[in-house]
Motif scaffolding. Structure first.
Motif, PDB file in Angstrom:
ATOM      1  N   ALA A   7       0.361   1.647 -17.144  1.00 57.57           N
ATOM      2  CA  ALA A   7       1.480   1.973 -18.168  1.00 57.57           C
ATOM      3  C   ALA A   7       2.495   2.591 -17.663  1.00 57.57           C
ATOM      4  N   GLY A   8       3.873   2.283 -18.207  1.00 57.60           N
ATOM      5  CA  GLY A   8       4.880   2.965 -17.372  1.00 57.60           C
ATOM      6  C   GLY A   8       5.423   2.225 -16.318  1.00 57.60           C
ATOM      7  N   GLY A   9       4.964   1.317 -16.082  1.00 61.77           N
ATOM      8  CA  GLY A   9       5.459   0.169 -14.632  1.00 61.77           C
ATOM      9  C   GLY A   9       4.905   0.606 -13.488  1.00 61.77           C
ATOM     10  N   ARG A  10       3.927   1.498 -13.279  1.00 59.19           N
ATOM     11  CA  ARG A  10       3.219   1.851 -12.364  1.00 59.19           C
ATOM     12  C   ARG A  10       2.387   0.693 -11.829  1.00 59.19           C
ATOM     13  N   THR A  11       2.401   0.853 -10.382  1.00 61.69           N
ATOM     14  CA  THR A  11       1.970  -0.126  -9.315  1.00 61.69           C
ATOM     15  C   THR A  11       0.406   0.264  -9.066  1.00 61.69           C
ATOM     16  N   LEU A  21       0.859  -1.204  -0.058  1.00 58.97           N
ATOM     17  CA  LEU A  21      -0.033   0.206   0.064  1.00 58.97           C
ATOM     18  C   LEU A  21       0.863   1.158  -0.020  1.00 58.97           C
ATOM     19  N   HIS A  22       1.995   1.439   0.636  1.00 53.96           N
ATOM     20  CA  HIS A  22       2.892   2.499   0.892  1.00 53.96           C
ATOM     21  C   HIS A  22       3.673   2.730  -0.311  1.00 53.96           C
ATOM     22  N   ALA A  23       3.877   1.440  -0.871  1.00 60.62           N
ATOM     23  CA  ALA A  23       4.964   1.788  -2.257  1.00 60.62           C
ATOM     24  C   ALA A  23       4.112   1.736  -3.381  1.00 60.62           C
ATOM     25  N   ALA A  24       2.597   1.708  -3.342  1.00 58.37           N
ATOM     26  CA  ALA A  24       1.815   1.729  -4.588  1.00 58.37           C
ATOM     27  C   ALA A  24       1.882   3.218  -5.443  1.00 58.37           C
ATOM     28  N   ASP A  25       1.807   3.224  -6.503  1.00 66.37           N
ATOM     29  CA  ASP A  25       1.622   4.459  -7.222  1.00 66.37           C
ATOM     30  C   ASP A  25       0.119   5.267  -6.777  1.00 66.37           C
ATOM     31  N   ARG A  26      -0.698   4.239  -6.981  1.00 61.04           N
ATOM     32  CA  ARG A  26      -2.442   4.884  -6.842  1.00 61.04           C
ATOM     33  C   ARG A  26      -2.974   3.506  -5.977  1.00 61.04           C
ATOM     34  N   VAL A  27      -3.783   3.960  -4.843  1.00 63.98           N
ATOM     35  CA  VAL A  27      -4.653   2.959  -4.401  1.00 63.98           C
ATOM     36  C   VAL A  27      -6.098   3.376  -4.599  1.00 63.98           C
ATOM     37  N   GLN A  75     -12.125  -0.289   5.314  1.00 60.08           N
ATOM     38  CA  GLN A  75     -10.648  -0.310   5.571  1.00 60.08           C
ATOM     39  C   GLN A  75     -10.091   1.202   5.489  1.00 60.08           C
ATOM     40  N   LEU A  76     -10.991   1.951   4.643  1.00 65.06           N
ATOM     41  CA  LEU A  76     -10.525   3.486   4.262  1.00 65.06           C
ATOM     42  C   LEU A  76      -9.985   4.213   5.445  1.00 65.06           C
ATOM     43  N   PRO A  77     -10.741   4.503   6.451  1.00 69.60           N
ATOM     44  CA  PRO A  77     -10.248   5.343   7.511  1.00 69.60           C
ATOM     45  C   PRO A  77      -8.698   4.784   8.117  1.00 69.60           C
ATOM     46  N   TYR A  78      -8.712   3.614   8.344  1.00 66.30           N
ATOM     47  CA  TYR A  78      -7.298   2.988   8.874  1.00 66.30           C
ATOM     48  C   TYR A  78      -6.085   3.373   8.001  1.00 66.30           C
ATOM     49  N   LEU A  79      -6.646   3.314   6.560  1.00 67.69           N
ATOM     50  CA  LEU A  79      -5.524   3.454   5.405  1.00 67.69           C
ATOM     51  C   LEU A  79      -5.036   4.959   5.408  1.00 67.69           C
ATOM     52  N   ARG A  80      -6.047   5.893   5.591  1.00 65.96           N
ATOM     53  CA  ARG A  80      -5.980   7.157   5.454  1.00 65.96           C
ATOM     54  C   ARG A  80      -5.084   7.717   6.714  1.00 65.96           C
ATOM     55  N   GLU A  81      -5.509   7.097   7.878  1.00 68.25           N
ATOM     56  CA  GLU A  81      -4.746   7.323   9.164  1.00 68.25           C
ATOM     57  C   GLU A  81      -3.392   7.358   9.297  1.00 68.25           C
ATOM     58  N   ALA A  82      -2.980   5.872   8.399  1.00 66.10           N
ATOM     59  CA  ALA A  82      -1.626   5.410   8.112  1.00 66.10           C
ATOM     60  C   ALA A  82      -1.045   6.199   7.150  1.00 66.10           C
ATOM     61  N   GLY A  83      -1.479   7.160   6.622  1.00 65.11           N
ATOM     62  CA  GLY A  83      -0.865   7.859   5.459  1.00 65.11           C
ATOM     63  C   GLY A  83      -0.979   7.369   4.027  1.00 65.11           C
ATOM     64  N   VAL A  84      -1.770   6.627   3.840  1.00 65.93           N
ATOM     65  CA  VAL A  84      -2.082   5.767   2.524  1.00 65.93           C
ATOM     66  C   VAL A  84      -3.088   6.598   1.792  1.00 65.93           C
ATOM     67  N   ALA A  85      -2.661   7.353   0.628  1.00 61.64           N
ATOM     68  CA  ALA A  85      -3.961   7.982  -0.100  1.00 61.64           C
ATOM     69  C   ALA A  85      -4.853   7.208  -0.792  1.00 61.64           C
ATOM     70  N   VAL A  86      -6.183   7.252  -0.537  1.00 62.91           N
ATOM     71  CA  VAL A  86      -7.211   6.325  -1.344  1.00 62.91           C
ATOM     72  C   VAL A  86      -7.960   7.040  -2.370  1.00 62.91           C
ATOM     73  N   GLU A  87      -7.976   6.770  -3.499  1.00 66.55           N
ATOM     74  CA  GLU A  87      -8.840   7.487  -4.346  1.00 66.55           C
ATOM     75  C   GLU A  87     -10.372   6.691  -4.348  1.00 66.55           C
ATOM     76  N   THR A  88     -11.526   7.404  -4.651  1.00 64.68           N
ATOM     77  CA  THR A  88     -12.533   6.545  -4.660  1.00 64.68           C
ATOM     78  C   THR A  88     -12.891   6.650  -6.244  1.00 64.68           C
TER      79      THR A  88
END
Length: 319
Positions: A72-76, A31-37, A46-59
């Motif tokens: 494309a371009g090797g993104r995760t 989650l922390h290494a991903a380009d987008r979540v 799970q969203l409140p806990y991910l955001r509290e941990a500093g993980v940006a989550v897009e709806t």
């Protein structure tokens, strides 16, 4: 970053039976290494806990092609599936991969949490709770009204054990478990002394730990006989009974009752002559006591003989 590198799609799953936010270390690393979540469900637990941990989550709810293009371009890109599993997305990814016309990203299913043993019991409690609230029959049941079913299910369980049918055994164990959960759910509604399935489980856990000092304490027991001595001693201290017959249900089948009383007498080291009298009842009592002394369950023995009698009857009917 090479635009031709297809990248990586990670579907991050989590058990709904495990508290949100309790994810594995590989899940947090990803989650922390991903380009987008991405997550299509704005109310995902799970969203409140991910955001509290500093993980940006897009709806967002991208199509399969849009998700592939975004890698494309090797993104995760990590996708948090909804509770229903987002089958449209996964089916779309499968079709693209099978077409052979698309340079697919690496696809990975990453379990963020796993069910622990006994997790399906939580499902049973949840289902029972809903049935109690919404079913016209179940919502009106009482302990007294269900008592007969508990007896019936126990007998059916014994029959499955004696028949050696594994499928039947599993089903009958479930039926007995249902009775426990049903009664516990009813007990929650008591006005003065409510208790829940957790209270039921907690009581038996405490009892088992207390009665197994050779497992959870410092006492030793090397043989089944020594274990039984521990059990009887701690049970006697707990119950503080005035008689060895206390706690023996008199409503059980006659042969089982006689054998249980005989067992209590033998374990207590008492010398109690059998009551004398005429009639088949006293003869059966003597047979049951003799069977118990020989290590035979007279009730089971009579059932086995009864089944043999049933088979003989059917054979006679066929002739």
């Amino acid at each position: 970053m090479n635009a031709d590198t297809p990248g990586r799609i990670v579907l991050l799953t989590a058990s709904h039976r495990v508290a949100p936010g309790l994810l594995s270390w590989p899940a947090w690393q990803t989650l922390h290494a991903a380009d987008r979540v991405l997550c299509a469900d704005a109310d995902h637990p799970q969203l409140p806990y991910l955001r509290e941990a500093g993980v940006a989550v897009e709806t967002a709810a991208p199509t399969a092609q849009e998700l592939v293009d975004a890698c494309a371009g090797g993104r995760t890109i990590v996708v948090l599936p909804s509770g229903e599993g987002d089958s449209a997305l996964t089916d779309g990814l499968a079709r693209l991969a099978g077409s052979g016309r698309v340079a697919m990203p690496d696809l990975e299913l990453l379990p963020g949490s796993y069910d622990l043993p006994g997790a399906r019991l939580l499902d049973l409690v949840e289902v029972m709770d809903r049935i109690r609230r919404e079913c016209p029959w179940s919502s009106r049941q009482t302990h007294e009204g269900l008592a007969k079913y508990g007896i019936e299910e126990a007998y059916e369980l014994v029959e499955a054990i004696e028949d050696g049918d594994r499928d039947e055994l599993r089903e009958e164990l479930g039926d007995v478990l249902l009775q426990v959960v049903f009664h516990a759910r009813i007990a929650q509604e008591h006005d003065e002394e409510p208790f829940s399935i957790d209270d039921v489980a907690g009581t038996i856990v405490d009892k088992l730990i207390h009665r197994h000092p050779h497992v959870f304490g410092e006492e030793r027991a090397e043989t089944p006989e020594e274990v039984k001595e521990h059990w009887l001693r701690t049970k006697a201290i707990e119950k503080q009974r005035e008689s060895v017959t206390d706690g023996v249900p008199l409503g059980q089948p006659g042969l089982a009752l006689a054998a249980k009383l005989a067992s209590r007498v033998r374990n207590a080291g008492l010398d109690v002559p059998l009551p004398s009298g005429e009639g088949i009842g006293y003869e059966l009592l003597a047979l049951a006591v003799r069977a118990e002394a020989d290590g035979i369950d007279p009730e089971a023995a009579l059932r086995a003989a009864g089944r043999a009698y049933r088979d003989a009857i059917r054979a006679a009917e066929r002739r």
